[in-house]
Design an enzyme around this catalytic site. Structure first.
Site, mmCIF file in Angstrom:
data_model
loop_
_atom_site.group_PDB
_atom_site.id
_atom_site.type_symbol
_atom_site.label_atom_id
_atom_site.label_comp_id
_atom_site.label_asym_id
_atom_site.label_seq_id
_atom_site.Cartn_x
_atom_site.Cartn_y
_atom_site.Cartn_z
ATOM 1 C CB SER A 160 -8.235 0.848 5.570
ATOM 2 O OG SER A 160 -8.975 2.003 5.328
ATOM 3 C CB SER A 174 -8.152 3.542 2.530
ATOM 4 O OG SER A 174 -7.271 2.988 3.491
ATOM 5 C CE LYS A 210 -3.924 1.972 2.586
ATOM 6 N NZ LYS A 210 -4.770 1.837 3.790
HETATM 7 N N1 GLN Z 1 -12.992 4.184 6.044
HETATM 8 C C1 GLN Z 1 -12.444 4.674 7.271
HETATM 9 C C2 GLN Z 1 -12.072 6.116 7.104
HETATM 10 O O1 GLN Z 1 -12.355 6.648 6.099
HETATM 11 C C3 GLN Z 1 -11.263 3.853 7.673
HETATM 12 C C4 GLN Z 1 -10.038 4.143 6.907
HETATM 13 C C5 GLN Z 1 -8.856 3.299 7.300
HETATM 14 O O2 GLN Z 1 -8.990 2.298 8.002
HETATM 15 N N2 GLN Z 1 -7.697 3.713 6.880
HETATM 16 O O3 GLN Z 1 -11.511 6.734 7.946
#
Ligand code: GLN
Length: 479
Positions: free
Chosen positions: A182, A158, A83
């Site tokens: 994410s 994400s 990532k």
């Molecule tokens: N979807 C969540 C957010 O937008 C979690 C994101 C993540 O775990 N990096 O913050």
């Protein structure tokens, strides 16, 4: 070489038996990426060539070592996607943000160093929602990642790029980061396994900080066993991350199933609520029935503060984002637009460099931390966080692990939720509690959904008990 469904475990066995060379392996990864990436956009194009060349060079070296009869690392030749919030020295690290489009990492993250020591290969950096904020990869400045099962659908986020890269067999495994879901949510949407470790189990050195009290790096794999293999290589104490902790994860890849079968699984009512799609709920119940028939004991439990988790997360997370992202000021990082003075430089760089969701969270976070509102929002959220943690502490007196859905819905259409942030945030309703409590969680694909979209179920355990959720997962996938 056929990469379809090929696992790290099988790849390593094949390599040992000399069924193929690591160079053949790399060429197969490269070919698959070339065939599939232009449509899926799982890998970012920056430095893809550099990673390929490095991987090929390393593979040739490994093949020489093998030919000389010398030992190689446990992950020799295993192709991974990383990532793009995790630094690999000498290559671009963008966080899928325009503000870092030209940034090159000057050192390796600890996880990268550990994977290099195990002789793994990196095929490229994977796409994400800008700075890991989002649930669909639609917040990437470099285009959405599509779901390999149906390219009209999102891959989740994400870490959507990492999940899609593994699901489409471009690589054998990947790393992501999980602040509120994410890793687990995109894993569920793409039909792969994703593990969010205990807070502190994996060093965050070299991970771009988003919300530091919630962020954890974790692995993606095609099987629970592969996720365990990768986890065992990246976990451990690191002097560069004071929150990291040394735990003995020995035997984590080879659980004692007799012990695993004695674990009691709790199912919290609060995770089977309005908004949970019927098909997802039905599948979770099917998993529960199957595990029951395999002899696992189940208990109903209650996690009463679950309903506050998402609101709590959306105060704590933006607060930490607003401080962490302030370092992207156009001077040390950023495009350094031409400007008359410092203020103009800040304004230009930040307004052009950050996308709308990042701006939204920075503003929200600055507000909840501001002197007049700090107690009303930030402090209160911290107290709620303690209650959520307490819920789990209480539950784990009664049961060993907790089983829930990962996401309330099946993978949704690209564009379906971009205009409605609340709907998008609800994607993480079942995953944020684990981050707030600092406990491990895993997303495992429900078996037997041939020809249908994937659904994941989640297992959570007390801190440092990754072995239990990985063990149950391995048992489920083998029986
Ligand atoms: N979807 C969540 C957010 O937008 C979690 C994101 C993540 O775990 N990096 O913050």
């Amino acid at each position: 070489m056929d990469l379809k469904g090929l696992t790290i475990k099988k790849f390593s066995e094949g390599l040992k038996k000399k069924e193929f060379s690591t160079e053949e392996g790399v060429n197969a990864f490269i070919k698959t990426i070339e065939e599939k990436n232009s449509e899926l956009n799982a890998f970012l194009k920056f430095d893809l060539e550099v990673h390929k060349e490095r991987a090929l060079e390393k593979a040739k070296e490994l093949d020489k070592t093998i030919a000389a009869g010398k030992p190689v690392g446990k992950l020799a030749g295993v192709g991974l996607g990383i990532k793009d919030v995790i630094l690999i020295e000498g290559t671009r690290a963008t966080a899928s943000s325009k503000i870092l489009e030209k940034y090159t990492a000057s050192y390796d993250a600890t996880v990268i160093r550990k994977l290099k020591d195990a002789d793994a290969l990196f095929l490229g950096k994977t796409n994400l929602d800008e700075f890991a904020m989002g649930s669909s990869t639609e917040n990437s400045a470099f285009g959405v990642t599509k779901n390999p099962y149906d390219t009209n659908l999102v891959a989740g986020g994400s870490s959507g790029g990492s999940a899609a890269a593994v699901a489409s067999d471009m690589v054998l495994g990947a790393l992501g980061s999980d602040t509120g879901g994410s890793i687990r949510q995109p894993a569920a949407f793409c039909g792969v396994v994703g593990l969010k470790p205990t807070y502190g189990a994996v060093s965050r050195y070299g991970l771009m900080a988003m919300a530091s009290s919630l962020d954890q790096i974790g692995p993606f794999g095609k099987t629970v066993e592969d996720a365990a293999i990768l986890f065992s290589k990246i976990a451990g104490n690191d002097p560069y991350d004071a929150t990291s902790y040394a735990i003995d994860y020995k035997n984590i890849t080879e659980p004692d199933f007799k012990e695993i079968k004695n674990l009691t699984i709790g199912v919290p009512d609060e995770y089977f609520v309005e908004g949970l799609e019927k098909e997802v709920g039905d599948e979770i119940h099917r998993v529960i029935e199957e595990l029951k028939s395999q002899g696992f004991k189940f208990k109903k439990i209650s996690l009463p503060h679950t309903k506050y988790a998402l609101s709590c997360y959306y105060i704590v997370q933006p607060a930490e984002v607003s401080t962490n992202l302030s370092r992207f000021d156009g001077i040390r990082y950023g495009t350094r637009e031409k400007a008359k003075n410092l203020l103009e430089l800040y304004k230009k760089d930040k307004s052009e460099g950050f996308g709308p969701e990042s701006k939204h969270r920075i503003i929200l976070g600055t507000f909840v931390l501001s002197s007049g509102y700090y107690d009303a929002y930030y402090n209160k959220a911290q107290r709620v966080r303690a209650l959520i943690k307490q819920d789990f502490d209480e539950a784990f007196k009664d049961v060993d692990v907790v089983l829930t859905p990962v996401t309330p819905t099946l993978p949704f259409k690209i564009g379906e939720k971009t205009m409605d942030p609340l709907q998008m945030y609800l994607s993480d309703i079942f995953t944020v509690p684990a981050n707030l409590a600092g406990i491990p969680g895993i997303s495992i694909p429900v078996k037997g959904r041939v020809g249908k979209l994937p659904v994941g179920f989640q297992l959570m355990a007390p801190r440092w008990r990754e072995a239990d959720i990985l063990g149950i997962g391995m048992y489920y996938e083998r029986n």
